[in-house]
Design a protein around this motif. Structure first.
Motif, mmCIF file in Angstrom:
data_model
loop_
_atom_site.group_PDB
_atom_site.id
_atom_site.type_symbol
_atom_site.label_atom_id
_atom_site.label_comp_id
_atom_site.label_asym_id
_atom_site.label_seq_id
_atom_site.Cartn_x
_atom_site.Cartn_y
_atom_site.Cartn_z
ATOM 1 N N SER A 142 1.422 -11.400 -4.204
ATOM 2 C CA SER A 142 0.082 -11.476 -4.773
ATOM 3 C C SER A 142 -0.832 -10.387 -4.206
ATOM 4 C CB SER A 142 -0.516 -12.855 -4.501
ATOM 5 O OG SER A 142 -1.836 -12.938 -4.969
ATOM 6 N N VAL A 143 -0.789 -10.158 -2.906
ATOM 7 C CA VAL A 143 -1.645 -9.143 -2.296
ATOM 8 C C VAL A 143 -1.239 -7.750 -2.754
ATOM 9 C CG1 VAL A 143 -2.373 -8.113 -0.117
ATOM 10 C CG2 VAL A 143 -2.189 -10.583 -0.305
ATOM 11 N N ARG A 144 0.053 -7.494 -2.826
ATOM 12 C CA ARG A 144 0.499 -6.178 -3.302
ATOM 13 C C ARG A 144 0.040 -5.936 -4.739
ATOM 14 N NH1 ARG A 144 3.688 -3.614 0.226
ATOM 15 N NH2 ARG A 144 4.864 -4.843 1.769
ATOM 16 N N GLU A 145 0.113 -6.959 -5.573
ATOM 17 C CA GLU A 145 -0.357 -6.810 -6.950
ATOM 18 C C GLU A 145 -1.861 -6.558 -6.983
ATOM 19 O OE1 GLU A 145 0.833 -10.313 -8.991
ATOM 20 O OE2 GLU A 145 2.954 -9.753 -9.106
ATOM 21 N N ALA A 146 -2.605 -7.256 -6.127
ATOM 22 C CA ALA A 146 -4.055 -7.068 -6.091
ATOM 23 C C ALA A 146 -4.425 -5.655 -5.631
ATOM 24 C CB ALA A 146 -4.685 -8.104 -5.162
ATOM 25 N N LEU A 147 -3.719 -5.147 -4.632
ATOM 26 C CA LEU A 147 -3.976 -3.771 -4.183
ATOM 27 C C LEU A 147 -3.667 -2.775 -5.289
ATOM 28 C CD1 LEU A 147 -2.526 -3.937 -0.550
ATOM 29 C CD2 LEU A 147 -4.931 -3.925 -1.221
ATOM 30 N N ALA A 148 -2.581 -2.998 -6.017
ATOM 31 C CA ALA A 148 -2.232 -2.118 -7.127
ATOM 32 C C ALA A 148 -3.284 -2.185 -8.234
ATOM 33 C CB ALA A 148 -0.857 -2.500 -7.685
ATOM 34 N N GLU A 149 -3.821 -3.382 -8.491
ATOM 35 C CA GLU A 149 -4.859 -3.527 -9.514
ATOM 36 C C GLU A 149 -6.119 -2.761 -9.134
ATOM 37 O OE1 GLU A 149 -5.285 -7.742 -9.713
ATOM 38 O OE2 GLU A 149 -3.343 -8.037 -10.672
ATOM 39 N N ARG A 150 -6.344 -2.553 -7.857
ATOM 40 C CA ARG A 150 -7.502 -1.795 -7.382
ATOM 41 C C ARG A 150 -7.183 -0.323 -7.159
ATOM 42 N NH1 ARG A 150 -11.693 -4.767 -4.281
ATOM 43 N NH2 ARG A 150 -11.508 -6.988 -4.735
ATOM 44 N N GLY A 151 -5.928 0.049 -7.303
ATOM 45 C CA GLY A 151 -5.536 1.428 -7.051
ATOM 46 C C GLY A 151 -5.491 1.797 -5.596
ATOM 47 N N LEU A 152 -5.278 0.808 -4.730
ATOM 48 C CA LEU A 152 -5.239 1.050 -3.288
ATOM 49 C C LEU A 152 -3.794 1.156 -2.816
ATOM 50 C CD1 LEU A 152 -7.974 -1.502 -2.167
ATOM 51 C CD2 LEU A 152 -8.208 0.976 -2.321
ATOM 52 N N THR A 153 -3.513 2.178 -2.015
ATOM 53 C CA THR A 153 -2.165 2.384 -1.484
ATOM 54 C C THR A 153 -2.268 2.854 -0.036
ATOM 55 O OG1 THR A 153 -1.987 4.740 -2.064
ATOM 56 C CG2 THR A 153 -1.429 3.141 -3.788
ATOM 57 N N ASP A 154 -1.113 3.139 0.550
ATOM 58 C CA ASP A 154 -1.054 3.646 1.918
ATOM 59 C C ASP A 154 -0.921 5.168 1.947
ATOM 60 O OD1 ASP A 154 -1.081 3.456 4.656
ATOM 61 O OD2 ASP A 154 1.079 3.146 4.845
ATOM 62 N N ARG A 155 -1.194 5.815 0.835
ATOM 63 C CA ARG A 155 -1.057 7.274 0.786
ATOM 64 C C ARG A 155 -2.216 7.951 1.504
ATOM 65 N NH1 ARG A 155 0.317 7.959 -5.680
ATOM 66 N NH2 ARG A 155 2.324 6.846 -5.653
ATOM 67 N N ARG A 156 -1.901 9.072 2.123
ATOM 68 C CA ARG A 156 -2.942 9.858 2.779
ATOM 69 C C ARG A 156 -3.892 10.430 1.725
ATOM 70 N NH1 ARG A 156 -2.108 10.871 8.062
ATOM 71 N NH2 ARG A 156 -0.023 10.454 8.913
ATOM 72 N N GLY A 157 -5.115 10.642 2.132
ATOM 73 C CA GLY A 157 -6.103 11.176 1.216
ATOM 74 C C GLY A 157 -6.950 10.110 0.554
ATOM 75 N N ARG A 158 -6.520 8.859 0.630
ATOM 76 C CA ARG A 158 -7.307 7.766 0.071
ATOM 77 C C ARG A 158 -8.499 7.463 0.990
ATOM 78 N NH1 ARG A 158 -5.847 6.306 -5.229
ATOM 79 N NH2 ARG A 158 -3.626 6.751 -5.472
ATOM 80 N N THR A 159 -9.568 6.953 0.367
ATOM 81 C CA THR A 159 -10.730 6.579 1.172
ATOM 82 C C THR A 159 -10.364 5.510 2.183
ATOM 83 O OG1 THR A 159 -12.179 7.083 -0.705
ATOM 84 C CG2 THR A 159 -13.105 5.745 1.083
ATOM 85 N N VAL A 160 -9.602 4.511 1.709
ATOM 86 C CA VAL A 160 -9.092 3.462 2.591
ATOM 87 C C VAL A 160 -7.600 3.321 2.338
ATOM 88 C CG1 VAL A 160 -9.207 1.032 3.254
ATOM 89 C CG2 VAL A 160 -11.291 2.218 2.556
ATOM 90 N N ARG A 161 -6.811 3.498 3.381
ATOM 91 C CA ARG A 161 -5.368 3.294 3.267
ATOM 92 C C ARG A 161 -5.066 1.828 3.540
ATOM 93 N NH1 ARG A 161 -2.219 7.550 6.880
ATOM 94 N NH2 ARG A 161 -0.483 6.613 5.703
ATOM 95 N N THR A 162 -4.318 1.224 2.651
ATOM 96 C CA THR A 162 -4.048 -0.217 2.763
ATOM 97 C C THR A 162 -2.551 -0.465 2.789
ATOM 98 O OG1 THR A 162 -4.096 -0.484 0.362
ATOM 99 C CG2 THR A 162 -6.163 -0.817 1.529
ATOM 100 N N ARG A 163 -2.167 -1.483 3.520
ATOM 101 C CA ARG A 163 -0.758 -1.885 3.536
ATOM 102 C C ARG A 163 -0.638 -3.360 3.874
ATOM 103 N NH1 ARG A 163 1.512 -1.223 9.003
ATOM 104 N NH2 ARG A 163 -0.075 -0.352 10.377
ATOM 105 N N VAL A 164 0.490 -3.926 3.481
ATOM 106 C CA VAL A 164 0.791 -5.329 3.722
ATOM 107 C C VAL A 164 1.939 -5.399 4.719
ATOM 108 C CG1 VAL A 164 1.439 -7.542 2.691
ATOM 109 C CG2 VAL A 164 0.081 -5.895 1.384
ATOM 110 N N VAL A 165 1.799 -6.239 5.730
ATOM 111 C CA VAL A 165 2.831 -6.414 6.754
ATOM 112 C C VAL A 165 3.353 -7.845 6.659
ATOM 113 C CG1 VAL A 165 3.347 -6.400 9.224
ATOM 114 C CG2 VAL A 165 1.731 -4.739 8.277
ATOM 115 N N ARG A 166 4.664 -7.985 6.518
ATOM 116 C CA ARG A 166 5.291 -9.307 6.435
ATOM 117 C C ARG A 166 5.884 -9.670 7.794
ATOM 118 N NH1 ARG A 166 8.453 -11.917 2.295
ATOM 119 N NH2 ARG A 166 8.932 -14.018 3.074
ATOM 120 N N LEU A 167 5.466 -10.813 8.331
ATOM 121 C CA LEU A 167 5.946 -11.295 9.618
ATOM 122 C C LEU A 167 6.853 -12.497 9.415
ATOM 123 C CD1 LEU A 167 3.276 -9.682 10.339
ATOM 124 C CD2 LEU A 167 3.106 -11.186 12.330
ATOM 125 N N PRO A 168 7.705 -12.817 10.385
ATOM 126 C CA PRO A 168 8.520 -14.026 10.270
ATOM 127 C C PRO A 168 7.638 -15.263 10.220
ATOM 128 C CG PRO A 168 9.291 -12.616 12.073
ATOM 129 C CD PRO A 168 7.980 -12.069 11.629
#
Length: 538
Positions: A142-168
């Motif tokens: 769900s969070v990955r889909e929401a970030l994609a809907e906003r055009g947010l990624t972990d690529r350099r050059g973005r105003t805010v770099r975003t990523r999701v971390v999955r823990l056990p």
């Protein structure tokens, strides 16, 4: 009404006008368009404006500590300016607590509300990195889909770099320091040293870290403003809060309610039996309240603290009259011991000792066993690498206070006369090659006719085995958690007498029945009780 694991996204109930859960009646998940239709666009604020807003609505963290959000925000901003570095924003959506699902519901059904709050904080602080930590698949998707809907990624050059971390999906994954360590590429366990995230968090940068609900509340407050936000709830704790109800209710659910709502009203709405023994508030690091105290309490941080409880992460677990409360507590205490990261003595050795001492109280071992519980709990306080030992000790000690009649029956008599039904939810054990669920559960077992008391097993897996005064092993009455299975298998392989083995839980139950039948025959004077070898596997 069993101890089965909670569904990832339980039903949602609203008491009063919904805020965090607005729109849930019309959609299973609010995508970007539906989110804007329900909540509208988030306003833009300055750092000072956002800090004053958080102070005005009394916003606190929605984990166990309840730290004021405005103080975190101010501390991170000051540290970033003093050091001349960019801060980081981290959303803690890691609910390793088996009785909590509020953050999973928010991230799974209203992810944009959480992201609104986190991105608003990142903007006013000048942060260029946003990390969202999760433990469950649907929340991650769900969070990955929401970030994609906003055009947010972990690529350099973005105003805010975003990523999701999955823990056990473990209890310690919810620790802030464990999340920061995992987000930095390390193991998802606390580092063993205490550091303030606002000064030195992810990558050494000042880090604003709070739970998903806190960021969602921030987004709601930014839209409503202080005056409208504080029209519901109590003056000291305005707004709504999310609770996860499980245990002695027909179906687990997440409830959004105004703070200050009577606990009795919440319990009745969720279908709890009026004839309760008590209510566990705050989850497995929280505390038990007896039935009268629980029904007379209001649901707020201050009110529950006055009653001797804690709101914690918002878990509420009523306990029906049909099960042994101390047996239920001991069952969870064994699980808490097995959830240790194994990095410090209080966790690795102290928690198993606490669980075994409580189990001995339940078995009727007398006043000495009760004193052993209290002594073990005293040895845990303030000595762990994280809050796990303290929270576990608080949970166990609260049972001794809430269930005094049952305690006296176990310590001084033959017990309370009730079995342990396993009402409190715990994760389903898994094993390689077996489907998830109870059918895959395994326990450590020992063939007493072969065991010669070498004691190697207690050294290899002290969370599950200890040596009695006679030098022979005593095994924890719990299934082997997935993260301990490797060490349990090693203990089985290294047993010099080949006495230790892993047995399926259904085999363990059958063997227990056979032992009880043999004991009954011996007590009845049968000179030839049936004997036989075990059917479990090595």
């Amino acid at each position: 009404m069993t101890g089965r694991p909670l569904p990832e996204l339980p039903d949602v109930i609203g008491l009063g006008l919904p805020r965090l859960t607005a729109g849930f009646d019309g959609a299973e998940r609010l995508d970007r368009r539906a989110h804007l239709a329900v909540h509208g666009c988030a306003p833009r604020l300055t750092e000072d404006g956002l800090t004053r807003l958080a102070e005005g609505v009394g916003l606190r963290g929605r984990g166990g500590a309840g730290f004021p959000f405005a103080r975190k925000l101010r501390a991170v901003g000051e540290a970033a300016r003093r050091r001349g570095v960019r801060p980081v924003v981290v959303v803690n959506g890691c609910e390793g607590e088996p009785a909590c699902r509020k953050d999973a519901v928010l991230l799974g059904r209203a992810p944009h509300l959480v992201l609104d709050g986190a991105l608003l904080a990142a903007e006013v602080l000048g942060a260029r990195t946003l990390v969202v930590g999760v433990t469950r698949q649907r929340a991650e998707t769900s969070v990955r889909e929401a970030l994609a809907e906003r055009g947010l990624t972990d690529r350099r050059g973005r105003t805010v770099r975003t990523r999701v971390v999955r823990l056990p999906e473990r209890l310690v994954s919810g620790e802030a320091s464990a999340l920061l360590r995992a987000a930095g590429g390390g193991p998802a366990v606390p580092p063993g040293r205490h550091a303030r995230a606002c000064e030195e968090g992810l990558g050494g940068a000042p880090t604003l870290l709070s739970h998903a609900e806190a960021f969602a509340q921030l987004a709601v407050a930014a839209r409503l403003g202080t005056d409208r936000y504080t029209t519901t709830g109590t003056p000291a704790e305005p707004g709504t809060l999310l609770l996860t109800l499980s245990g002695g209710v027909p179906r687990p659910c997440v409830v959004e309610a105004p703070s200050g709502v009577p606990m009795g009203y919440v319990l009745r709405t969720c279908g709890a039996d009026p004839a309760l023994q008590g209510v566990l508030v705050g989850g497995y690091h929280g505390g038990w309240l007896d039935a009268a105290t629980a029904y007379g309490a209001a649901v707020s941080r201050d009110a529950l603290a006055t009653a001797g409880g804690t709101l914690g992460a918002g878990a509420v677990l009523p306990l029906p009259a049909s099960t042994c409360p101390l047996g239920e507590t001991a069952r969870v205490a064994h699980w808490l011991a097995a959830e240790s990261a194994g990095q410090c003595g209080p966790c690795r050795l102290g928690l198993p000792a606490l669980a075994r001492a409580l189990a001995e109280v339940v078995a009727g071992a007398g006043p000495g066993a009760l004193e052993a519980v209290r002594e073990a709990a005293r040895g845990l306080r303030g000595r762990g690498a994280c809050g796990h030992p303290d929270g576990s000790a608080r949970f166990v000690l609260s049972a001794l206070t809430a269930f005094t009649d049952d305690l006296a029956a176990h310590v001084l008599g033959g017990g309370c006369g009730r079995g342990t039904a396993g009402v409190l939810p715990l994760p389903a054990p898994t094993r390689t090659g077996a489907p998830e669920g109870r059918e895959g559960a395994e326990r450590l077992a020992v063939d007493r006719t072969l065991c010669t008391g070498h004691g190697l097993c207690a050294g290899l897996v002290p969370e599950l085995v200890r040596l009695g005064r006679d030098g022979y092993p005593s095994l924890a009455d719990t299934t082997v958690p997935a993260h301990l299975r490797g060490r349990a298998q090693r203990a089985v392989r290294r047993c010099p007498a080949l006495a230790l083995y892993l047995a399926r839980e259904e085999q363990s139950r059958e063997q227990s029945r056979e032992r009880r039948q043999e004991q009954d025959r011996a007590r009845d004077g049968d000179p030839h009780p049936r004997s036989g070898r075990r059917s479990g596997k090595r």
